[in-house]
Design an enzyme around this catalytic site. Structure first.
Site, PDB file in Angstrom:
ATOM      1  N   SER B  48       0.819  -1.219   0.000  1.00  0.00           N
ATOM      2  CA  SER B  48       0.000   0.000   0.000  1.00  0.00           C
ATOM      3  C   SER B  48       0.849   1.264   0.000  1.00  0.00           C
ATOM      4  O   SER B  48       0.388   2.316  -0.438  1.00  0.00           O
ATOM      5  CB  SER B  48      -0.958   0.003   1.191  1.00  0.00           C
ATOM      6  OG  SER B  48      -0.277  -0.296   2.378  1.00  0.00           O
ATOM      7  N   GLU B  69       8.500   1.101  13.469  1.00  0.00           N
ATOM      8  CA  GLU B  69       8.953   2.316  12.780  1.00  0.00           C
ATOM      9  C   GLU B  69      10.149   2.972  13.449  1.00  0.00           C
ATOM     10  O   GLU B  69      10.913   3.688  12.800  1.00  0.00           O
ATOM     11  CB  GLU B  69       7.809   3.320  12.653  1.00  0.00           C
ATOM     12  CG  GLU B  69       6.669   2.858  11.746  1.00  0.00           C
ATOM     13  CD  GLU B  69       5.702   1.911  12.454  1.00  0.00           C
ATOM     14  OE1 GLU B  69       5.782   1.771  13.687  1.00  0.00           O
ATOM     15  OE2 GLU B  69       4.859   1.312  11.760  1.00  0.00           O
ATOM     16  N   ASP B 128      -9.794   5.030   6.368  1.00  0.00           N
ATOM     17  CA  ASP B 128      -9.093   4.576   7.572  1.00  0.00           C
ATOM     18  C   ASP B 128      -9.301   5.518   8.759  1.00  0.00           C
ATOM     19  O   ASP B 128      -9.094   5.123   9.911  1.00  0.00           O
ATOM     20  CB  ASP B 128      -7.588   4.441   7.298  1.00  0.00           C
ATOM     21  CG  ASP B 128      -7.252   3.153   6.564  1.00  0.00           C
ATOM     22  OD1 ASP B 128      -8.092   2.230   6.579  1.00  0.00           O
ATOM     23  OD2 ASP B 128      -6.162   3.070   5.976  1.00  0.00           O
ATOM     24  N   ARG B 178      -2.550   8.743  -0.837  1.00  0.00           N
ATOM     25  CA  ARG B 178      -3.140   7.470  -1.217  1.00  0.00           C
ATOM     26  C   ARG B 178      -4.068   7.589  -2.427  1.00  0.00           C
ATOM     27  O   ARG B 178      -4.014   6.779  -3.349  1.00  0.00           O
ATOM     28  CB  ARG B 178      -3.918   6.923  -0.018  1.00  0.00           C
ATOM     29  CG  ARG B 178      -4.638   5.627  -0.276  1.00  0.00           C
ATOM     30  CD  ARG B 178      -5.342   5.133   0.984  1.00  0.00           C
ATOM     31  NE  ARG B 178      -6.152   3.987   0.691  1.00  0.00           N
ATOM     32  CZ  ARG B 178      -7.399   4.051   0.242  1.00  0.00           C
ATOM     33  NH1 ARG B 178      -7.974   5.224   0.054  1.00  0.00           N
ATOM     34  NH2 ARG B 178      -8.081   2.957  -0.019  1.00  0.00           N
TER      35      ARG B 178
END
Lengths: 294, 322
Positions: B48, B69, B128, B178
């Site tokens: 993604s 991360e 999301d 996105r």
């Protein structure tokens, strides 16, 4: 690279390093006492026996990489580096002062041979993994050494990196944990228990060794053995005494983050602390010298 | 200056809608062929966030760190210290939000050349919801010394930003989105880091944006052309800000309207306001996410509700000008 130091000469050198740590901290008027004194023997073994390095060519491509994760013990590294010839010993008196290269915590912009800038805890193993991965991509032969504290194993980032090192079989990486059992607020097992460090590292897929961090012979043999382990990354749990060599500092967490010359109830008067410390270290040095004559 | 934009680019139905994150992903996979010291790192979001094209082509130079991360940051730092050029790739909120202090200490302070490539910045993230709609990324990086912040306006510009980022020094952030947005620039469109693009000259009001909102401004300028002359600036580099271009436009128009899919605090609007307050005080309006967390929804529905679509932006502009 190294003139061959005998075990006794290494012990003597470690003692000189401890004395210079005391002097540097007194001159700076701030800084950490316990950790640097506790790690003096290991730093001495590294810089004067084990490390592949060249002070005259500090960024030599094939040098071993020495990454200090717990940057606050940098006084011991500065002193060891000065003794090894990276810079003049006179520079040690500039520690923590304005316009100095010797920052309170390591700064690679000022001294590239420090390999990484550090201070905030728990970030060293992760960076060491990056060093080790790059070395593998380049098919390079040197070793990556990462010095960590026990306390910074409370940081989640450390364990993220511990997982990755096992996944990528980073057998060119050795992590040394300064297991001195103290942190700023108290003893590690009271603040946030870490045991069993051995079982944790083993469960994460590492080869684990332990050593007495003040026995020079044992330090050297353990570090050399770590280089020979090929199947896994290696973790050495170094059992050390914080404040080693100075009786009133030993095993006392109150000396984690302060220099000699600090008012602490129950400790010697602050004006006398440095003198007592140096006297004790010199006395110990005479014992080492006497042993030399045997 | 001829920017070689697509023909009939002002007609939404004529331009292709492409994803900025696709441009970033393709850009990395292409650049990897010639740059052998380039390493890409992913954190369990590689498809993604579009790191997977590089990963498939160059598995030996791809590192999967898992959902970690902070470690993504530290490993990148270590690689950079060793002379590699790491590109760390994941969602904006996780990429720079989660490990801000490790970025500051291990990458920014030592001036390590690491390129952070995000996806999922802004309300454009959509369904999301606010946890993933990163609207503070620019704010938290802009205050870090030496960071370069690139916010490409579309797919082609995203590819160019990847290449340009490789050639820079120190830490770089590329803002990825996105949702598909109008691809109005072409391969021939120039792209120079730090050089804002005056895509349309005007004299009444300066309108300035980064990312896909630049396209809305171009459309608004066309729609209003009979009553209002808008100068449209693409500030694809939010840091270092092209002070010269922005100042000279502000001196000409005397009014500056900023638009971005980012919190109005700390983003491009703030940067422009800081600049003009000091060097040429004129009226400034900061259009963007109004210091709130939004909600789940289709990106287009979110843009509409929070006035970040073309119509909403136009209304805010006209209301301010009244």
């Amino acid at each position: 690279m190294h003139q061959q130091y005998s075990i006794q000469n290494l012990e003597k050198k470690a003692n000189e390093i401890r004395q210079d740590i005391i002097k540097l901290l007194v001159e700076a008027g701030s800084g950490h006492s316990a950790g640097p004194l506790g790690m003096a023997d290991i730093f001495c073994a590294l810089y004067f026996r084990v490390l592949k390095h060249d002070p005259a060519n500090p960024l030599w491509e094939d040098r071993d990489r020495l990454i200090l994760s717990n940057g606050h013990i940098v006084p011991v590294r500065y002193v060891a580096m000065a003794h090894a010839g990276y810079f003049a010993k006179e520079e040690l008196s500039t520690f923590r002062k304005i316009n100095s290269n010797l920052e309170g915590h390591p700064c690679t912009k000022k001294i590239p041979a420090l390999e990484t800038s550090s201070g905030p805890l728990g970030e060293g193993v992760s960076q060491a993994c990056g060093f080790a991965l790059a070395a593998k991509m380049d098919k390079a032969n040197y070793q990556i050494w990462c010095l960590t504290s026990d306390g910074e194993h409370q940081e989640g980032m450390t364990w993220e990196a511990v997982m990755l090192a096992a996944k990528y079989r980073l057998n060119n990486l050795t992590v040394i944990i300064d297991r001195n059992n103290i942190q700023i607020d108290g003893n590690t097992e009271d603040i946030m228990p870490l045991e069993s460090l051995r079982a944790k590292y083993e469960a994460f897929g590492w080869h684990v060794m332990e050593m007495n961090g003040h026995n020079m012979r044992e330090i050297i043999s353990t570090l050399e053995e770590a280089k020979a382990i090929q199947a896994k990354p290696t973790c050495i749990i170094a059992h050390t005494i914080p404040g080693k060599g100075v009786s009133f500092m030993e095993k006392d967490y109150q000396w984690h983050g302060v220099p000699p010359g600090t008012d602490i109830p129950g400790e010697p008067p602050k004006a006398e602390q440095a003198n007592i410390a140096l006297r004790e270290l010199r006395t110990l040095a005479r014992r080492i010298e006497a042993a030399d004559l045997d | 200056m001829n920017y070689h934009l697509e023909k009939n680019y002002l007609d939404e139905s004529e331009v292709a809608w492409k994803k900025i994150r696709d441009g970033l992903g393709k850009g990395m996979a292409e650049l990897g062929e010639e740059k052998k010291d380039m390493v890409v790192l992913g954190a369990d979001t590689i498809e993604s966030s579009r790191a997977h094209w590089f990963a498939e082509k160059f598995p030996e130079r791809f590192i999967q760190v898992g959902v970690a991360e902070q470690n993504l940051t530290g490993v990148s730092a270590g690689l950079a210290y060793q002379g590699k050029v790491p590109f760390a790739v994941t969602y904006a909120a996780f990429l720079v939000g989660r490990p801000w202090e490790p970025i500051r200490t291990t990458i920014c302070y030592p001036e390590n050349h690491v390129v952070f490539v995000s996806s999922h910045a802004g309300l454009a993230t959509g369904q999301d919801g606010p946890t993933h709609q990163m609207t503070e990324d620019i704010a938290i990086l802009r205050c870090l010394p030496g960071f370069t912040i690139l916010c490409p306006a579309d797919y082609e510009q995203a590819k160019k930003a990847v290449r340009a980022a490789y050639d820079l020094k120190g830490p770089v952030y590329i803002r990825g989105v996105r949702e598909a947005t109008p691809a109005f620039t072409t391969e021939q469109t120039p792209f120079e880091v730090g050089k804002a693009q005056v895509l349309r000259e005007g004299k009444d009001v300066t309108v300035i944006a980064h990312g896909f909102m630049v396209y809305w401004l171009l459309q608004i300028a066309e729609e209003l052309k009979d009553s209002l002359s808008l100068e449209v600036i693409n500030a694809h580099t939010v840091k270092p800000l092209d002070e010269k271009t922005i100042l000279s436009s502000a001196k000409k128009t005397g009014k500056v309207f900023c638009a971005e899919d980012h919190n109005i605090i700390g983003g491009l609007g703030s940067a422009v306001a800081e600049l003009l307050a000091e060097k040429h005080p004129v009226q400034v309006f900061r259009h963007g996410v109004q210091d709130i967390f939004a909600e789940s929804g289709e990106p287009k529905a979110l843009w509409k509700k929070y006035k970040l679509d073309k119509e909403g932006t136009k209304k805010e502009l006209l209301k301010w000008l009244k």
